[in-house]
Structure formats: structure tokens, C-alpha cells
Design a protein around this motif. Structure first.
Motif, PDB file in Angstrom:
ATOM      1  N   ASP A 138     -11.119   5.559  10.326  1.00  0.00           N
ATOM      2  CA  ASP A 138      -9.953   6.915  10.422  1.00  0.00           C
ATOM      3  C   ASP A 138      -8.538   6.554  11.256  1.00  0.00           C
ATOM      4  N   ILE A 181     -10.621   5.368  -1.105  1.00  0.00           N
ATOM      5  CA  ILE A 181     -11.416   3.867  -0.475  1.00  0.00           C
ATOM      6  C   ILE A 181     -12.581   3.635  -1.528  1.00  0.00           C
ATOM      7  N   ILE A 235      -5.816  10.027   2.612  1.00  0.00           N
ATOM      8  CA  ILE A 235      -6.370   9.441   1.865  1.00  0.00           C
ATOM      9  C   ILE A 235      -8.069  10.038   1.303  1.00  0.00           C
ATOM     10  N   TRP A 240      -4.939   1.284  -6.800  1.00  0.00           N
ATOM     11  CA  TRP A 240      -5.701   0.877  -5.492  1.00  0.00           C
ATOM     12  C   TRP A 240      -6.424  -0.302  -6.007  1.00  0.00           C
ATOM     13  N   LYS A 245      -6.926   9.619   7.131  1.00  0.00           N
ATOM     14  CA  LYS A 245      -7.995  10.874   6.066  1.00  0.00           C
ATOM     15  C   LYS A 245      -6.896  12.243   6.085  1.00  0.00           C
ATOM     16  N   THR A 296     -14.211   0.713   7.770  1.00  0.00           N
ATOM     17  CA  THR A 296     -13.315   1.336   7.227  1.00  0.00           C
ATOM     18  C   THR A 296     -13.195   2.733   8.413  1.00  0.00           C
ATOM     19  N   TYR A 324       0.798   4.023  -2.646  1.00  0.00           N
ATOM     20  CA  TYR A 324       0.366   5.897  -2.299  1.00  0.00           C
ATOM     21  C   TYR A 324       1.478   6.539  -3.669  1.00  0.00           C
ATOM     22  N   THR A 378       0.913  -1.065  -0.060  1.00  0.00           N
ATOM     23  CA  THR A 378       0.164   0.535   0.200  1.00  0.00           C
ATOM     24  C   THR A 378       0.507   1.364   0.402  1.00  0.00           C
ATOM     25  N   THR A 396      -0.356   5.977   6.047  1.00  0.00           N
ATOM     26  CA  THR A 396      -0.877   5.792   4.657  1.00  0.00           C
ATOM     27  C   THR A 396      -2.170   5.558   4.749  1.00  0.00           C
ATOM     28  N   ILE A 397      -1.982   3.912   4.353  1.00  0.00           N
ATOM     29  CA  ILE A 397      -3.413   3.006   4.419  1.00  0.00           C
ATOM     30  C   ILE A 397      -2.940   1.744   4.743  1.00  0.00           C
ATOM     31  N   ARG A 433      -7.483   3.937   7.949  1.00  0.00           N
ATOM     32  CA  ARG A 433      -6.585   4.832   6.601  1.00  0.00           C
ATOM     33  C   ARG A 433      -6.168   6.423   7.379  1.00  0.00           C
TER      34      ARG A 433
END
Length: 388
Positions: free
Chosen positions: A149, A119, A114, A77, A111, A147, A65, A61, A156-157, A109
Motif C-alpha cells: 500500500d 487485487i 483500489i 483487471w 488503498k 502487494t 481504472y 492500469t 492508482t495501481i 496500490r
């Protein structure tokens, strides 16, 4: 002892500390099974078992990114969604579970970095993969997911999947790898009949080292792409940008495309192989964490000899040339050309080859199993002979 490259980057190919932490936990009904097999708690039926598995796309990931920030291409993604799915589904397939699977996603993630369209692309990628597998008679149902935050935790994610299935105990494949078995390797690279383009074979293992070994120092400006605790001399030590071209045998590849090839699933192949030749198969190994040494966890008193490996495909030649991993470590971190092994009796080998050919996946005998007084894996390649 010199610190290995992977350890210096804050990761472990063999996850020794994790395995030590769980060594006293219940190993499930069949300790040599490739993934944990549980009693059928849903219906309390002794003829059935439950399977549950969780994994993520790992630090791929972070690479996605960088690619997205550099190119603006959101489609990268969708590949990350496939990475997270396949790391679960192909593990389940190693015990014979190739259909009727429920999945749930967990995405954490930052936020601040990302946005929602990333998403959305991951969710679309999940649905595209499910739809493609349906075309091959494989039913995967999404149960949604979560999901969150969590920018205070995730740089990052992080993209993960949990997969669940219920199957007949009699349909299970439990590893019983024995002396005399031949080892069929299924290539991780090329373009299978169900892939839209060339796959480099990288999968979802070793991406921390691959990213730092190949990409150049200007990526260090993306401080969110690596752990701040990592020593500066280990960060982005290579000569390449994601948009640079690597040429091999008159073929040209963008470095970013090679590193971000979605993890190939072997589900369509394995479903057909197991339906026809399960009786001649002693085990199936998904060469993920631990790579070519992975099988050692699933054998008893035999020696695994791998001495007829595939010629290195382009990406692994690139890694061989620029990686700071030792040659022995390369085969523990990367699959180096084949990510699935079928341990089989000689009488079914040609039939398995024929099935692989239908799906345009290269397959070959890459080694054999010999008697041993302990568990040992020996890899012989152009780089030398390595024992694990």
C-alpha cells in the motif's frame, strides 16, 4: 525541435535516458540477446544459464481504472494481469525460453482508491493465464509476490511481474540477424486459437498516448488517472468515451474493449516454431518499447527494410485518425499490427507460416535484411517512409 506527443505526456518510447543510465553496466553473456543472459549462479554449471526479467503492465492500469470506475466490471483487471505476464514471458521467449518459468508479482496500490476485490481479480487473472498455458504444455509456476500500500507514491495501481528461468546454453537463441534474412511478422490482432475473443493488438505499449489521444475531456475529472505535472492542453484530447462504438468494415467495436485487449502471448507458437526450426532462425524481436524501431538495438551493420506491413487493423486506424503523434512517431510508439518478428532463412518460412495458421495467427513476410554500413531501420507504409 517540436516536442513529440509521447514526451509531452511524460513518457518515452525509446527510454533513452534509461539506456544512457545503464550503458556502462554488464550486458550479460550475450549482448545481442533479446534479454539479459547470466551465468548459472545456482549450480555453477557452464552448460546452463540463468534468465531473469522484470516488467509491468505500464499505464494500461490507469485505463483499466477508468473502465472499472465507469462500468463496475472487475474482469478488466484479469486482462491487466495478463499484460504484466506477457511483457515478461514473450521477451524470454525471444531467447528460446518458452517453458519452466517461475514468476513473482509486485503490486503497488493506492488503498484509498483500489479495494481488495481488484487485487483478487488480478491474482485470479494470473492463475487463469497460467492454467491456459499449462493446457498448451507450458509450465509457469507462481512464487507469490508482494502487494504494498503505497498511496503516497502510486496514484492508482502498478502491476509488475518478475520472471526467472534456467536453461541449457545450447538451447539459447542469440540474435545474429544477417543480410539475406526474411522478416516474418506475426499479427498482434484477431483471435488466436487460445484466445476467448477478438484481440485489438494494442499490447501494453503506447497506452499513455492512446488514452489521452482517444478519450474525451470528461475523463480529466479523474485527476488520479494522470500525472498532475502534465500540461492541461495535452490531457484527454480525443472525442471518445470508453463505451462508444467504432465501426470499421461493418464490424463494430467498443472503444474501451479495443484499448484494453489483453496483450497476446506468442508462447505456444514460439515453443513449436523453435522446437522444429530453430536452426533456420537468426533472431526474434518482441516489438514492445520502440515498436517498429525496436530491432535497431539488436543488429550490427545491417539495414532492416519493412515495406510489406499488415493492413492497419481497426484500433490502429482509429489511432491513425485521432492521434497527436506524428506519422513517424506512430511506428515508434505502437506495433501498428504486428508485435513479433521472426528473422529467418527462406527455407523455413513456409513451415513457420503453417504453424502460425494452426494457432489462427496471421503471419506474413513484412520485410527483409540488407547489408549496411551502420544500423538502420526503414519503415515504408501508406503514411510514408520513415528512417530510425
Amino acid at each position: 525541435m517540436e516536442i513529440q506527443r509521447y514526451d509531452a505526456l511524460g513518457v518515452s518510447s525509446g527510454k533513452e535516458e534509461v539506456h544512457k543510465a545503464i550503458e556502462n553496466l554488464d550486458k550479460g553473456l550475450f549482448p545481442k540477446a533479446f534479454c539479459k543472459v547470466l551465468p548459472d549462479l545456482l549450480n555453477n554449471d557452464d552448460e546452463f544459464v540463468n534468465l531473469i526479467h522484470a516488467d509491468t503492465a505500464g499505464t494500461k492500469t490507469s485505463l483499466a481504472y477508468l473502465y472499472w470506475k465507469e462500468t463496475g466490471d472487475l474482469s478488466v483487471w484479469e486482462g491487466i494481469a495478463q499484460d504484466a505476464l506477457v511483457m515478461n514471458l514473450d521477451d524470454l521467449a525471444c531467447v528460446g525460453c518458452c517453458d519452466q518459468i517461475i514468476i513473482s508479482s509486485t503490486i503497488g496500490r493506492n488503498k484509498h482508491l483500489i479495494p481488495g476485490n481488484v487485487i483478487e481479480s488480478i491474482i485470479n487473472g494470473t492463475q487463469k493465464f497460467i492454467s491456459k498455458m499449462k493446457d498448451h504444455g507450458i509450465t509457469i509456476i507462481s512464487g507469490g509476490g508482494e502487494t504494498a500500500d503505497v498511496g503516497d507514491i502510486v496514484r492508482t495501481i502498478d502491476v509488475g511481474i518478475t520472471a526467472f528461468s534456467r536453461m541449457r546454453k545450447s538451447d539459447l537463441l542469440i540474435n545474429n540477424i544477417s543480410a539475406g534474412d526474411l522478416i516474418i511478422g506475426l499479427a498482434s490482432y484477431g483471435q488466436s486459437s487460445y484466445e476467448d475473443k477478438y484481440n485489438s493488438g494494442i499490447g501494453s505499449n503506447g497506452l499513455t498516448a492512446a488514452r489521452h489521444d482517444l478519450l474525451d475531456k470528461h475523463y480529466a475529472n479523474f485527476t488520479e488517472s494522470y500525472a498532475p505535472e502534465t500540461a492541461k492542453e495535452h490531457i484527454y484530447t480525443g472525442p471518445w468515451s470508453l463505451s462508444d462504438i467504432w465501426t470499421d468494415r461493418d464490424m463494430q467495436f467498443k472503444v474501451g474493449d479495443l484499448l484494453l485487449s489483453p496483450t497476446r502471448t506468442y508462447l505456444p507458437v514460439l515453443k513449436e516454431v523453435l522446437a522444429s526450426h530453430k536452426a533456420g532462425i537468426s533472431g526474434i524481436i518482441h516489438c514492445t518499447g520502440g515498436a517498429q524501431s525496436k530491432v535497431k538495438k539488436f543488429i550490427s551493420r545491417v539495414r532492416i527494410i519493412k515495406d510489406q506491413l499488415f493492413e492497419l487493423p481497426p484500433l490502429f486506424k482509429l489511432l491513425e485518425k485521432y492521434s497527436l503523434c506524428s506519422p513517424q512517431e506512430l511506428y515508434q510508439v505502437y506495433n501498428m499490427g504486428h508485435r513479433l518478428e521472426i528473422y529467418a532463412k527462406e527455407n523455413v518460412v513456409e513451415q513457420i507460416f503453417r504453424i502460425c495458421k494452426v494457432y489462427n495467427i496471421d503471419a506474413r513476410i513484412i520485410g527483409r535484411v540488407e547489408p549496411g554500413s551502420t544500423e538502420e531501420v526503414i519503415v515504408k507504409s501508406h503514411l510514408g517512409e520513415f528512417k530510425y
